[in-house]
Design a protein around this motif. Structure first.
Motif, PDB file in Angstrom:
ATOM      1  N   ASN A 236      -9.551   8.695 -19.075  1.00 20.87           N
ATOM      2  CA  ASN A 236      -8.821   7.795 -19.979  1.00 20.87           C
ATOM      3  C   ASN A 236      -7.350   7.655 -19.628  1.00 20.87           C
ATOM      4  N   PRO A 237      -7.054   7.141 -18.447  1.00 24.38           N
ATOM      5  CA  PRO A 237      -5.653   7.042 -18.033  1.00 24.38           C
ATOM      6  C   PRO A 237      -4.939   5.916 -18.777  1.00 24.38           C
ATOM      7  N   LYS A 238      -3.607   5.983 -18.771  1.00 27.82           N
ATOM      8  CA  LYS A 238      -2.828   4.919 -19.387  1.00 27.82           C
ATOM      9  C   LYS A 238      -2.443   3.872 -18.356  1.00 27.82           C
ATOM     10  N   LEU A 239      -2.537   4.289 -17.079  1.00 24.04           N
ATOM     11  CA  LEU A 239      -2.175   3.372 -15.994  1.00 24.04           C
ATOM     12  C   LEU A 239      -3.287   3.357 -14.950  1.00 24.04           C
ATOM     13  N   LEU A 240      -3.671   2.150 -14.561  1.00 25.15           N
ATOM     14  CA  LEU A 240      -4.691   2.006 -13.539  1.00 25.15           C
ATOM     15  C   LEU A 240      -4.021   1.385 -12.315  1.00 25.15           C
ATOM     16  N   VAL A 241      -4.123   2.052 -11.177  1.00 26.10           N
ATOM     17  CA  VAL A 241      -3.504   1.527  -9.967  1.00 26.10           C
ATOM     18  C   VAL A 241      -4.601   1.052  -9.017  1.00 26.10           C
ATOM     19  N   LEU A 242      -4.598  -0.212  -8.686  1.00 28.88           N
ATOM     20  CA  LEU A 242      -5.651  -0.763  -7.837  1.00 28.88           C
ATOM     21  C   LEU A 242      -5.037  -1.381  -6.590  1.00 28.88           C
ATOM     22  N   ASP A 243      -5.426  -0.839  -5.436  1.00 29.22           N
ATOM     23  CA  ASP A 243      -4.865  -1.338  -4.188  1.00 29.22           C
ATOM     24  C   ASP A 243      -5.880  -2.266  -3.527  1.00 29.22           C
ATOM     25  N   GLU A 244      -5.585  -3.541  -3.449  1.00 27.34           N
ATOM     26  CA  GLU A 244      -6.484  -4.529  -2.843  1.00 27.34           C
ATOM     27  C   GLU A 244      -7.927  -4.339  -3.332  1.00 27.34           C
TER      28      GLU A 244
ATOM     29  N   SER B 286       0.815  -1.199   0.000  1.00 25.27           N
ATOM     30  CA  SER B 286       0.000   0.000   0.000  1.00 25.27           C
ATOM     31  C   SER B 286       0.859   1.264   0.000  1.00 25.27           C
ATOM     32  N   THR B 287       1.910   1.247   0.798  1.00 25.01           N
ATOM     33  CA  THR B 287       2.797   2.413   0.873  1.00 25.01           C
ATOM     34  C   THR B 287       3.410   2.702  -0.495  1.00 25.01           C
ATOM     35  N   THR B 288       3.856   1.639  -1.174  1.00 27.18           N
ATOM     36  CA  THR B 288       4.440   1.829  -2.503  1.00 27.18           C
ATOM     37  C   THR B 288       3.419   2.413  -3.475  1.00 27.18           C
ATOM     38  N   LEU B 289       2.218   1.838  -3.452  1.00 26.40           N
ATOM     39  CA  LEU B 289       1.178   2.327  -4.359  1.00 26.40           C
ATOM     40  C   LEU B 289       0.823   3.784  -4.077  1.00 26.40           C
ATOM     41  N   ARG B 290       0.774   4.148  -2.793  1.00 30.75           N
ATOM     42  CA  ARG B 290       0.478   5.537  -2.437  1.00 30.75           C
ATOM     43  C   ARG B 290       1.558   6.493  -2.919  1.00 30.75           C
ATOM     44  N   MET B 291       2.790   6.012  -2.947  1.00 26.86           N
ATOM     45  CA  MET B 291       3.860   6.870  -3.475  1.00 26.86           C
ATOM     46  C   MET B 291       3.695   7.045  -4.976  1.00 26.86           C
TER      47      MET B 291
ATOM     48  N   ILE C  61      -7.711   3.364  -7.517  1.00 29.46           N
ATOM     49  CA  ILE C  61      -8.566   3.100  -6.355  1.00 29.46           C
ATOM     50  C   ILE C  61      -7.613   2.653  -5.259  1.00 29.46           C
ATOM     51  N   ILE C  62      -7.476   3.464  -4.226  1.00 33.04           N
ATOM     52  CA  ILE C  62      -6.582   3.111  -3.133  1.00 33.04           C
ATOM     53  C   ILE C  62      -7.441   2.589  -1.984  1.00 33.04           C
ATOM     54  N   GLU C  63      -7.254   1.350  -1.631  1.00 33.01           N
ATOM     55  CA  GLU C  63      -8.078   0.674  -0.629  1.00 33.01           C
ATOM     56  C   GLU C  63      -9.560   0.742  -0.988  1.00 33.01           C
TER      57      GLU C  63
ATOM     58  N   LEU D 147      -1.715  -1.866 -12.471  1.00 34.54           N
ATOM     59  CA  LEU D 147      -0.887  -2.307 -11.349  1.00 34.54           C
ATOM     60  C   LEU D 147      -1.853  -2.675 -10.235  1.00 34.54           C
ATOM     61  N   VAL D 148      -1.828  -3.942  -9.845  1.00 38.95           N
ATOM     62  CA  VAL D 148      -2.800  -4.354  -8.834  1.00 38.95           C
ATOM     63  C   VAL D 148      -2.068  -5.017  -7.671  1.00 38.95           C
ATOM     64  N   SER D 149      -2.439  -4.588  -6.454  1.00 41.49           N
ATOM     65  CA  SER D 149      -1.796  -5.204  -5.302  1.00 41.49           C
ATOM     66  C   SER D 149      -2.788  -6.120  -4.623  1.00 41.49           C
ATOM     67  N   SER D 150      -2.273  -7.167  -4.019  1.00 44.02           N
ATOM     68  CA  SER D 150      -3.168  -8.073  -3.315  1.00 44.02           C
ATOM     69  C   SER D 150      -2.357  -8.964  -2.391  1.00 44.02           C
ATOM     70  N   HIS D 151      -3.022  -9.482  -1.366  1.00 43.27           N
ATOM     71  CA  HIS D 151      -2.355 -10.504  -0.578  1.00 43.27           C
ATOM     72  C   HIS D 151      -2.956 -11.865  -0.929  1.00 43.27           C
ATOM     73  N   LEU D 152      -3.851 -11.853  -1.937  1.00 42.10           N
ATOM     74  CA  LEU D 152      -4.483 -13.095  -2.365  1.00 42.10           C
ATOM     75  C   LEU D 152      -3.782 -13.618  -3.606  1.00 42.10           C
TER      76      LEU D 152
END
Lengths: 334, 303
Positions: free
Chosen positions: B151-159, B45-50, B83-85, B188-193
């Protein structure tokens, strides 16, 4: 771009129904106070009629009656020094009014709306502004929407500036609303507008004595504009300080708690520690700008209109600077 | 000038005295779905927030489409949706009002862009209702719509699938996959699953304690297997593997064990036989991403 950001912030305030809440509170309290004033006026008249058995009275006889009552209170052995001075000043003013043919007795709508602001400027009006400002930034943190607005392609200072401008607009609206509601609601009770009555203003206190040499005569309308401008200035100062607190803390409840503690604590301080020099540089001690015009008794020596305006202006400016510096650098962990 | 949609170069983050991120680097290409896998508290999460500018890196730099996030925030952020959290929205306003307000915050977003985003996430029918009446899944859809507005080129999804039901997870995953393949958006998608990442991503970084422990294509990571051989000369076999395939084999229980890609297995077997070893038995056990993840992130202590 900026216009649309401000529009966003205004619609957030409106959607949260804050203006509705503020108008309900204003209607409630103004209704209550003007009813109260009508009630005391009616009572004064009936008492006067009872004592003098005279039904053809005019305001002058009512005024001298009131002056006599004040003088009687001066003789009371229980009165403390502060109250004594305040009453002496009131008697002096009353004398001046009678000599110069100015009616201080008959309630009118214009007089009420001025009186209301004079009394509300230290607590009630700041409270209304706190309702507006306290969650402006902290609210975005507590419902975590801050992440959504700070990840758009808008620099943070613009986000904050749009919030501040929206706050200034809404603050101005609230002051105008106070004027409108107090005029109309009290007219409903008094049935007298009284916008063109003469008003004596500019009483000065020199060594605790009333000095009438600098008094000027204006009509109620002009006086109202003056008093409301002062109230507006005070509101802006309160709005700016609350805005800063809202930036500094993440919870709205904490923001409200802190600014309320300042307001109430500040009133205490000026009352108990009036000899302490530093108190006069505290913003709460300088909220009562209108008292410099009416010549009411002052607790702290050496303060003037100019001084208070300067103190409030500096507090506001510093608050805005701190808000922007902190907000643009803040790490958002919420 | 690099062509990566996102490039993260050796970023660190110190909060208070604790170094939470100890130097993370990775790159994402166009249309790639990149997974960020790690246990809770690993620093995902910290990395994604940066990356989305909510936190300022203590050192290192992040560039989105070549624009530095710290030096050119506006240009960098106009290429990112996130989408952060939780998909946090203004509950007191309608879905439409939420999107309109956020639309005003980017340049040149018309009403049609908003309607397109709403249609994309399938929320046309309820868009006029207040957000407070939405279910978790609907909020997630609006969250996705707001991330895609400009219309972004990068989608960041946190959990992104936290708190969604299986049906919701499935729908969300399909939506993201479609976006990457049809609109060529990098994700870019983060998950613990693990299952989540395995099903969604083409490339994955496994992180632990603020460091990247392994990066690779999901298929490669999954298809590497633990193989053991029973041969007559274990020492010789070990040497062959080291010299020819640069694989560190171990001798355990009278057999040779190593982790190698399945495509290498035939060649290894052939070499062993060619060198004159008698190969008695070969067995391979395919390692799942889960086992890899667990073996890489074991011994986790709260520090």
């Amino acid at each position: 771009m900026m216009n649309q950001l401000i529009q966003n912030e205004v619609s957030k305030i409106l959607l949260k129904k804050k203006m509705v809440l503020i108008s309900v509170l204003l209607f409630l309290f103004i209704g209550l106070f003007s009813y109260g004033e009508k009630y005391t006026y009616d009572k004064t008249i009936s008492r006067f009629e009872k004592i003098t058995e005279d039904t053809s009275y005019d305001w002058k006889s009512l005024a001298s009656q009131q002056m006599m009552e004040l003088e009687k209170r001066l003789e009371s052995p229980y009165i403390h020094e502060m109250g004594l001075k305040s009453i002496e000043i009131q008697i002096e003013q009353m004398k001046y009014f009678i000599e110069n043919n100015i009616n201080p007795i008959t309630p009118s709508s214009a007089r009420f709306s001025v009186d209301f602001v004079e009394n509300a400027i230290i607590m009630f009006i700041p409270l209304m502004i706190i309702i507006l400002a306290s969650d402006l930034v902290s609210g975005e943190f507590s419902n975590r929407t801050i992440k959504v607005i700070l990840t758009r392609s808008v620099p943070r200072w613009k986000v904050l500036l749009s919030k501040y401008i929206a706050l200034l607009m809404m603050t101005t609206m609230v002051v105008l609303m106070i004027g409108a509601i107090s005029s109309f609601v009290s007219f409903f009770f008094f049935r007298v507008w009284g916008f063109y009555e003469p008003v004596a203003t500019g009483f000065k206190l020199i060594n605790g004595e009333l000095d009438a040499n600098s008094v000027i005569m204006v009509n109620r309308m002009e006086y109202m504009v003056l008093i409301y401008s002062l109230a507006w200035f005070v509101s802006i100062a309160i709005a700016s300080i609350t805005f800063m607190i809202s930036v500094l803390v993440k919870s709205t409840a904490a923001a409200i708690g802190i600014i309320m503690a300042f307001l109430i604590g500040g009133q205490f301080l000026q009352f108990f520690l009036s000899d302490w020099e530093i108190i006069k540089y505290f913003f709460v001690s300088n909220l009562n700008l209108t008292k410099y015009l009416t010549g009411a008794y002052q607790q702290i020596e050496g303060m003037s209109m100019k001084f208070s305006i300067m103190v409030l202006a500096i507090w506001s400016l510093v608050s805005i600077v701190i808000s922007f510096v902190v907000f643009t650098r803040k790490d958002v962990l919420a | 000038m690099d062509n990566h949609v996102l490039s993260v170069n050796n970023i660190t983050k110190r909060i208070g005295k604790k170094e939470i991120i100890k130097g993370i680097s990775f790159r994402i290409d166009k249309g790639e779905v990149f997974g960020f896998l790690g246990p809770n508290g690993a620093g995902k999460s910290t990395t994604l927030r940066m990356i989305v500018g909510l936190l300022r890196p203590t050192s290192g730099n992040i560039a989105i489409c070549g624009h530095s996030i710290t030096k050119n925030f506006i240009k960098a952020m106009s290429n990112v949706g996130c989408i952060i959290e939780e998909p946090d929205l203004y509950n007191y306003a309608t879905g439409m009002k939420n999107l309109e307000m956020l639309g005003y915050m980017s340049k040149n977003i018309s009403r049609k862009d908003i309607m397109d985003a709403v249609e994309l996430v399938g929320m046309e029918k309820r868009i006029g209702d207040k957000v407070s009446t939405y279910s978790r899944g609907m909020k997630q859809r609006i969250g996705l719509a707001q991330a895609l507005l400009h219309n972004p080129k990068l989608l960041v999804l946190d959990e992104p699938t936290n708190g969604l039901d299986p049906q919701g997870i499935f729908e969300f995953r399909e939506m993201v996959k479609d976006l990457a393949s049809e609109k060529n958006i990098s994700v870019l998608v983060s998950s613990h699953l693990i299952s989540e990442i395995q099903l969604m991503c083409s490339k994955v970084s496994i992180i632990k304690d603020g460091l990247v422990v392994k990066t690779g294509a999901v298929n490669d990571l999954v298809s590497s297997s633990e193989v053991y051989w029973v041969v007559d000369n274990l020492e010789k076999g070990k040497l062959i593997m080291k010299e020819r395939f640069k694989v560190n084999a171990k001798i355990i229980n009278n057999r040779l064990e190593a982790v190698i890609g399945l495509n290498q297995l035939e060649m290894v077997n052939a070499s062993l036989v060619n060198e004159g070893l008698k190969l008695k038995y070969v067995n391979s056990k395919s390692k799942t991403l889960e086992e890899l993840f667990l073996s890489l992130t074991e011994n986790q202590k709260i520090t």
